[in-house]
Motif scaffolding. Structure first.
Motif, PDB file in Angstrom:
ATOM      1  N   MET A  38       0.803  -1.219   0.000  1.00  0.00           N
ATOM      2  CA  MET A  38       0.000   0.000   0.000  1.00  0.00           C
ATOM      3  C   MET A  38       0.836   1.269   0.000  1.00  0.00           C
ATOM      4  N   GLY A  39       2.126   1.154   0.281  1.00  0.00           N
ATOM      5  CA  GLY A  39       2.983   2.336   0.219  1.00  0.00           C
ATOM      6  C   GLY A  39       2.548   3.419   1.191  1.00  0.00           C
ATOM      7  N   ARG A  40       2.276   4.591   0.659  1.00  0.00           N
ATOM      8  CA  ARG A  40       1.888   5.718   1.514  1.00  0.00           C
ATOM      9  C   ARG A  40       0.373   5.891   1.580  1.00  0.00           C
TER      10      ARG A  40
ATOM     11  N   ARG B  41     -11.424  -2.010  15.508  1.00  0.00           N
ATOM     12  CA  ARG B  41     -12.179  -0.933  14.853  1.00  0.00           C
ATOM     13  C   ARG B  41     -11.441   0.394  15.037  1.00  0.00           C
ATOM     14  N   GLY B  42     -11.229   1.115  13.948  1.00  0.00           N
ATOM     15  CA  GLY B  42     -10.666   2.455  14.015  1.00  0.00           C
ATOM     16  C   GLY B  42      -9.157   2.538  13.976  1.00  0.00           C
ATOM     17  N   VAL B  43      -8.443   1.414  14.099  1.00  0.00           N
ATOM     18  CA  VAL B  43      -6.978   1.448  14.086  1.00  0.00           C
ATOM     19  C   VAL B  43      -6.478   1.554  12.651  1.00  0.00           C
ATOM     20  N   LYS B  44      -5.599   2.512  12.399  1.00  0.00           N
ATOM     21  CA  LYS B  44      -5.062   2.723  11.057  1.00  0.00           C
ATOM     22  C   LYS B  44      -3.988   1.677  10.760  1.00  0.00           C
ATOM     23  N   PHE B  45      -4.006   1.182   9.521  1.00  0.00           N
ATOM     24  CA  PHE B  45      -3.014   0.194   9.137  1.00  0.00           C
ATOM     25  C   PHE B  45      -2.789   0.240   7.631  1.00  0.00           C
ATOM     26  N   ARG B  46      -1.721  -0.395   7.210  1.00  0.00           N
ATOM     27  CA  ARG B  46      -1.490  -0.659   5.791  1.00  0.00           C
ATOM     28  C   ARG B  46      -0.945  -2.082   5.683  1.00  0.00           C
ATOM     29  N   ILE B  47      -1.109  -2.676   4.504  1.00  0.00           N
ATOM     30  CA  ILE B  47      -0.647  -4.034   4.259  1.00  0.00           C
ATOM     31  C   ILE B  47       0.479  -3.993   3.231  1.00  0.00           C
ATOM     32  N   GLU B  48       1.620  -4.531   3.624  1.00  0.00           N
ATOM     33  CA  GLU B  48       2.762  -4.689   2.729  1.00  0.00           C
ATOM     34  C   GLU B  48       3.011  -6.179   2.513  1.00  0.00           C
ATOM     35  N   LEU B  49       3.760  -6.510   1.475  1.00  0.00           N
ATOM     36  CA  LEU B  49       3.987  -7.901   1.121  1.00  0.00           C
ATOM     37  C   LEU B  49       5.374  -8.353   1.568  1.00  0.00           C
ATOM     38  N   GLU B  50       5.388  -9.391   2.384  1.00  0.00           N
ATOM     39  CA  GLU B  50       6.644 -10.050   2.725  1.00  0.00           C
ATOM     40  C   GLU B  50       6.984 -11.099   1.673  1.00  0.00           C
ATOM     41  N   GLN B  51       5.959 -11.803   1.219  1.00  0.00           N
ATOM     42  CA  GLN B  51       6.103 -12.820   0.183  1.00  0.00           C
ATOM     43  C   GLN B  51       4.799 -12.851  -0.591  1.00  0.00           C
ATOM     44  N   GLY B  52       4.839 -12.362  -1.814  1.00  0.00           N
ATOM     45  CA  GLY B  52       3.599 -12.218  -2.567  1.00  0.00           C
ATOM     46  C   GLY B  52       3.599 -13.072  -3.816  1.00  0.00           C
ATOM     47  N   PRO B  53       2.445 -13.034  -4.510  1.00  0.00           N
ATOM     48  CA  PRO B  53       1.217 -12.293  -4.183  1.00  0.00           C
ATOM     49  C   PRO B  53       0.492 -12.910  -2.986  1.00  0.00           C
TER      50      PRO B  53
ATOM     51  N   ALA C 256       5.835  13.680   4.564  1.00  0.00           N
ATOM     52  CA  ALA C 256       5.600  13.568   3.126  1.00  0.00           C
ATOM     53  C   ALA C 256       4.132  13.220   2.928  1.00  0.00           C
ATOM     54  N   PRO C 257       3.572  13.508   1.750  1.00  0.00           N
ATOM     55  CA  PRO C 257       2.137  13.267   1.525  1.00  0.00           C
ATOM     56  C   PRO C 257       1.754  11.795   1.696  1.00  0.00           C
ATOM     57  N   HIS C 258       0.649  11.562   2.398  1.00  0.00           N
ATOM     58  CA  HIS C 258       0.045  10.251   2.575  1.00  0.00           C
ATOM     59  C   HIS C 258      -1.445  10.354   2.317  1.00  0.00           C
TER      60      HIS C 258
ATOM     61  N   ALA D 208      -8.783  11.068   2.861  1.00  0.00           N
ATOM     62  CA  ALA D 208      -8.284  12.363   3.324  1.00  0.00           C
ATOM     63  C   ALA D 208      -6.783  12.436   3.068  1.00  0.00           C
ATOM     64  N   ALA D 209      -6.311  13.637   2.794  1.00  0.00           N
ATOM     65  CA  ALA D 209      -4.880  13.854   2.581  1.00  0.00           C
ATOM     66  C   ALA D 209      -4.202  14.134   3.918  1.00  0.00           C
ATOM     67  N   MET D 210      -2.995  13.639   4.046  1.00  0.00           N
ATOM     68  CA  MET D 210      -2.179  13.910   5.218  1.00  0.00           C
ATOM     69  C   MET D 210      -0.789  14.339   4.731  1.00  0.00           C
ATOM     70  N   ALA D 211      -0.159  15.227   5.470  1.00  0.00           N
ATOM     71  CA  ALA D 211       1.169  15.709   5.097  1.00  0.00           C
ATOM     72  C   ALA D 211       2.280  14.931   5.788  1.00  0.00           C
ATOM     73  N   HIS D 212       1.897  13.858   6.486  1.00  0.00           N
ATOM     74  CA  HIS D 212       2.870  13.071   7.236  1.00  0.00           C
ATOM     75  C   HIS D 212       2.350  11.649   7.379  1.00  0.00           C
ATOM     76  N   SER D 213       3.200  10.752   7.825  1.00  0.00           N
ATOM     77  CA  SER D 213       2.789   9.371   8.056  1.00  0.00           C
ATOM     78  C   SER D 213       1.846   9.301   9.255  1.00  0.00           C
ATOM     79  N   PRO D 214       0.743   8.527   9.145  1.00  0.00           N
ATOM     80  CA  PRO D 214      -0.136   8.345  10.299  1.00  0.00           C
ATOM     81  C   PRO D 214       0.439   7.370  11.328  1.00  0.00           C
ATOM     82  N   PHE D 215       1.551   6.734  10.982  1.00  0.00           N
ATOM     83  CA  PHE D 215       2.143   5.744  11.882  1.00  0.00           C
ATOM     84  C   PHE D 215       3.236   6.405  12.714  1.00  0.00           C
ATOM     85  N   ASP D 216       2.799   7.294  13.610  1.00  0.00           N
ATOM     86  CA  ASP D 216       3.751   8.105  14.363  1.00  0.00           C
ATOM     87  C   ASP D 216       3.554   7.947  15.877  1.00  0.00           C
ATOM     88  N   VAL D 217       3.107   6.748  16.287  1.00  0.00           N
ATOM     89  CA  VAL D 217       2.911   6.464  17.705  1.00  0.00           C
ATOM     90  C   VAL D 217       4.218   5.935  18.290  1.00  0.00           C
ATOM     91  N   VAL D 218       4.815   6.696  19.191  1.00  0.00           N
ATOM     92  CA  VAL D 218       6.113   6.347  19.763  1.00  0.00           C
ATOM     93  C   VAL D 218       5.962   5.355  20.917  1.00  0.00           C
TER      94      VAL D 218
END
Length: 433
Positions: free
Chosen positions: A140-142, A182-194, A238-240, A253-263
């Motif tokens: 899913m990239g950004r 419910r409500g948690v932001k995520f993206r899916i990347e491929l470790e071994q695809g498809p 960067a745009p997400h 919605a557009a974001m100017a930064h990564s939503p994955f910024d929970v330290v």
């Protein structure tokens, strides 16, 4: 820049605390006047504030920016995603089965490759579920996604994916499951695809471990085997794009930064992973085929005790030793509606035609059971202890009837001749004992 560690937190529904930078978690209170590292405190509640303590799900997130720093949501095409009540879907008493859906020829990520197969209940009333198939050959990239309609149970069937969420990262392979609240932001990347697999979108009460009843203190799924991610974050300005599923529609919605910024985070509502091979199977050691409820991994209770909004049931490798018994599932009609999928191998009540990646749907009170060839074999077999090996099927049971989507009914992969597998069930009655 991204920062994380590789450890996991264990224990279903436990209170966890984890930080990607030392000292990022406040001590003694959740929302101090000034958080460490000048972070923002944000609470994520996936149950009502006043839910009983044992059922309450919430986590505190400590992030670079609060989630509200984003652009306005704009409606986008939902593609193949549908939500209950689906105006195009009608619950049917007919027996339905599908061949595996192929991965598309055009490149697609997890969201682009989602298509809904069936829904039930009503997402707005927080009851029922949606069942989707995912297919993807790129990450899913950004782009990030969350569902406000329900929690997502991911059941991989092919390939290895990586869930990157606000609270950390989890890899999933066939034989494992992942749940995203419910409500948690995520993206899916491929470790071994498809990759290909199933999604159950649970509109109802959050999934939990079923009670063991007379089984006692041990057996079924143990809470210690559920894994939660360690805190991980990206510091990317960067745009997400943030995609939201809300009331059955998709918004972006557009974001100017990564939503994955929970330290750092602490709480008991977060994505988790479970290895299905750790399920401790209970089974008969005497006679008769027991109810499939003994294979329940997770359940979403309803307001009626003992009648689930959703049960997630598996049929894993196991020994069959019942004596003088028809060992496959008996012919039956029942209150609960059943959606089945096959991850690998062969399911013992089905012959040819139910392939890994395939699906079947048997709604409330519609008769079903072993196919003709399976019946003949099971009634004539020499019974001895038998190991069911290299197999893994699952079932999603619900008190609500499923409505197949228009896509599912029109699909060339629906088996129009499914009923023919019972055509050989002839009368054997001769009036003699």
């Amino acid at each position: 820049m991204e920062r994380s560690t590789l450890s996991y937190l264990h224990g279903f529904g436990n209170e966890h605390e984890t930080e990607a930078l030392p000292g990022a978690l406040p001590q003694g209170q959740f929302s101090p006047q000034s958080c460490p590292y000048k972070l923002y405190a944000e609470q994520l509640s996936t149950t009502a504030f006043t839910a009983p303590r044992a059922q309450n799900r919430r986590s505190w997130l400590y992030r670079l920016r609060p989630s509200v720093v984003m652009g306005e949501y704009l409606s986008v095409d939902p593609g193949g995603i549908r939500t209950a009540p689906d105006p195009e879907g009608v619950p049917l008493p007919n027996l339905l089965r599908w061949d595996p859906l192929p991965i598309g020829q055009a490149p697609q990520d997890f969201i682009e490759g989602l298509v809904s197969i069936a829904t039930n209940g009503d997402a707005a009333a927080q009851m029922g579920m949606g069942i989707h198939v995912y297919r993807a050959d790129r990450g899913m990239g950004r782009r990030a996604f969350y569902s406000a309609d329900g929690e997502w149970l991911l059941i991989p069937q092919q390939g290895v994916l990586r869930i990157e969420s606000e609270m950390g990262r989890l890899t999933l392979a066939p034989g494992q499951i992942g749940v995203i609240p419910r409500g948690v932001k995520f993206r899916i990347e491929l470790e071994q695809g498809p990759i290909r697999g199933y999604v159950c979108e649970n509109y109802g009460a959050p999934l939990c471990l079923p009670e063991r009843g007379p089984v006692g203190a041990n057996g079924f799924a143990n809470d210690r085997d559920f894994e939660y991610p360690h805190a991980w974050f990206e510091e990317i300005d960067a745009p997400h794009q943030l995609i939201c599923k809300f009331a059955g529609r998709l918004y972006q919605a557009a974001m100017a930064h990564s939503p994955f910024d929970v330290v750092a985070w602490t709480g008991n509502s977060a994505p988790y992973r479970y290895d299905l091979s750790r399920f401790n199977v209970m089974n008969t050691v005497s006679f008769d085929h027991p109810d499939p409820s003994i294979f329940t991994v997770l359940t979403s209770p309803s307001d009626t005790c003992g009648v689930a909004n959703l049960d997630f049931v598996i049929f894993p490798p196991r020994w069959m030793v019942a004596e003088n018994t028809f060992r496959p599932p008996w012919y039956h009609r029942n209150l609960m509606s059943e959606f089945m999928g096959l991850i690998k191998g062969r399911y013992d009540a089905k012959g040819e035609g139910f392939e890994p990646g395939g699906m079947s749907l048997h709604n409330c009170m519609t008769p079903h059971g072993p196919e003709a060839a399976v019946f003949e074999q099971a009634t004539q077999a020499q019974l001895a202890p038998e190991r069911y090996q290299d197999t893994l099927a699952f079932m999603l049971e619900s008190r609500y009837a499923f409505a197949p989507t228009a896509f599912a009914m029109a699909s060339e992969h629906r088996q129009a001749d499914y009923l023919s597998c019972w055509a050989g069930l002839n009368k054997h009655f001769d009036g003699k004992l």
